[in-house]
Every structure is written in C-alpha cells, then in structure tokens.
Design an enzyme around this catalytic site. Structure first.
Site: not given
Length: 338
Positions: A87, A263, A52, A261, A184
């Site tokens: 969001t 990402d 994103s 965090t 992950t």
C-alpha cells in the site's frame, strides 16, 4: 526441537495410509497421497503463516515464507489479503479475506487430516472479525498439538500512527497476547499493548516484563529508538514467575526506508529461536545479522541500478540474499543486562 510424540506419529501414520477421497465418479476411489512432512517430522517443524500477500514485492508472507523454507521449515501460507502490491505505492488493487473464508480453509485442512502444525505465525490483520477467527485457529491447532508455538507480530502501526482500526488494540492486548508464545512488537506497538510510553532502555525492559505477565515467555521489541540509537530489546522468561533473561542489540541505522523488514525479522526470530530454544539472545543475534546483511545488499543493488534510496521505499532482495539467510555471520552481538 519439536517432534510428534510416538503415539501421535502412529495416529497420523494410520490416518495417512487409510485416508481416501472420492472423485466425481462415485464408483472410483482415489487414495490421498501421504504427507511426509507429518509422517516424517523434521528437525524444525511445520509453520502455518497467516499474513498479507502481494503479487509484486516482498512483504507479509512473501517476506516470511522463503526465509523459513531456507531454514528448513515446511511453511503453509494463508493470505489475509491479496494485493497487487503493497500500500506504499500510489495505488493498489486486490481482495481481503474475511473470517468466514479463513475458517473454511481451516475446515478443509482438518477434513483431510492436514491440520498438524508445530508453529503458527501471524502478521498483518486488518479487522476484529478476522482476528477473532485467528484466535479460534489458535485454539483449534492447540487441540491437535498442545505444544504449538504461536509467534505473533502484532502489526498495529509505527512512529506514532496506527495502521489498523483502534479496536484491534484491545483485542490484541486482552485476547491475543495471553495465548502467544513469542511476541515481536516494535516500540509503538509495545506502547499500545502495555499502555505506557517507552522513552528509555529501562522502559523497554519493563514493557517486556509487563507482556510476560500477560502470557508470552519470549518478547522481542524489534526496534526502539533511544536518544538517536536504534536498539532491539529481547526478554526470555524461562520459568513462569522468575526474572527473565534480558538483552539488547545495538543496530546501526541504514539510510533508506525498506518495506517488509518487520515481517522478515519475525520469521527469522521464529526460525532461529526454535533452533536455539533456550538461547533467545543467540537467535536474535542471528536474526539481526541476517536482516542487516539483506538490507545492505538491497541498498547496494538499488544504488548500482542508479536509484536514489532516499526517494522511495525499497523492496528487499531476498532471492539474492539466500546465503545471508541460511548461514549468517554473526556481526551484531547481544549485551545481556545484569
């Protein structure tokens, strides 16, 4: 370390020196510039990151690209969505990329011989059709570079709540996990992918073994809360069928809620695990130490500016944390299980 093989280098070198594109004036011929990150492969690699994007704030690619660049990687981002902000705000505006649009970008890269990557990184994906196209991207990239490392953050939800449609869970479990090199998930996502509850460290280790059996050689459950203690549990199956090396890192809780965090953590794990391919525990130590330093700096800056960190989610301070990302001091140590 991943490099182009000599034969591949010669092929790409030849292509770049003979590649041409035509302008609107058909009588003129313009040579495309050589792509040095392909012709002169680095000590690290080239990453295609499909995640994103927000105009403001640091989540998704905004949270992953810059840290990977600091660690020496060439990173090409594709935005699965483009929103004004994440969001968690009262409102947001923007666009969502569909699978057809994603494939058009891949076709454009391929048409210009730009589709050689050493790593694919994926994060938030909101629809089955887009995820199916991502699987086509994996296949396409591996047809060009069979040694491609696919690092997948299976963003499904957290704290017992799905962020995506339920049908994505089975697609991840049945199609994505088998082709991933590193996975992950957080605790909730690992439970969704394995089908059983994680209530202890042993459960976490068993979840990793279950995921190894499905495909990926490296699994890092990035956050597990056991009896009030926050843990990372990592597992590296160095040879298929052999017992994996498993470890944990105890992570002190910071009294605030941050966005981006997960990402950032996955990007750091990609970066450091590629530098230490046979030592996932050290890569995790570096990633956790870097992440915690970024969060501590973020918290201090918000408090310095007079904001109460308990009242809203905090945007991580990446630009101000360059040294913590590029050269972190290992302050969180891995404990390897017997």
């Amino acid at each position: 370390m991943l490099r182009l093989h000599n034969s591949s280098f010669i092929t790409f070198h030849h292509q770049f020196h003979n590649l041409s594109v035509f302008s609107s004036n058909k009588s003129s011929r313009v040579m495309a510039p050589p792509i040095l990150s392909l012709a002169l492969p680095s000590e690290t690699g080239r990453v295609l990151s499909i995640q994103s994007h927000t105009v403001q704030g640091y989540v998704g690619n905004k949270s992953a690209v810059f840290p990977l660049q600091l660690l020496g990687y060439d990173v090409d981002p594709i935005m699965s969505v483009q929103f004004s902000n994440h969001t968690g705000y009262p409102t947001f505006k923007g666009q969502v990329l569909n699978g057809k649009q994603l494939w058009e970008l891949i076709e454009g890269l391929e048409a210009n011989n730009l589709l050689y990557y050493t790593h694919l990184l994926t994060g938030y994906i909101g629809s089955v059709s887009f995820l199916d196209t991502v699987l086509e991207v994996v296949s396409k990239l591996r047809s060009i570079n069979p040694t491609l490392t696919y690092v997948c953050d299976p963003v499904l939800g957290d704290e017992g709540k799905l962020y995506v449609p339920q049908e994505l869970v089975s697609v991840y479990r049945e199609k994505v996990v088998p082709v991933a090199s590193m996975l992950t998930p957080n605790q909730f996502e690992a439970e969704q992918l394995t089908g059983f509850r994680i209530a202890s460290e042993q459960d976490g280790r068993e979840a990793c073994r279950h995921l190894h059996a499905a495909g990926p050689s490296k699994v890092v459950i990035t956050s597990i809360c056991i009896d009030g203690t926050l843990l990372l549990i990592g597992s590296h199956e160095k040879e298929k069928g052999q017992s994996p090396v498993q470890f944990k890192i105890v992570i002190p809780k910071i009294p605030a809620y941050f966005t981006g965090t997960g990402d950032l953590m996955t990007a750091l794990l990609l970066g450091w695990s590629n530098k230490y391919p046979n030592n996932l525990e050290k890569a995790a130590e570096l990633a956790v130490s870097s992440l915690q330093a970024v969060l501590s700096r973020t918290l201090k800056d918000y408090e310095k500016a007079g904001y109460d960190p308990q009242t809203s989610s905090l945007e991580i301070r990446l630009i101000q944390s360059q040294d913590d990302i590029r050269d972190p001091e290992i302050t969180y140590n891995a404990h390897i299980y017997d």
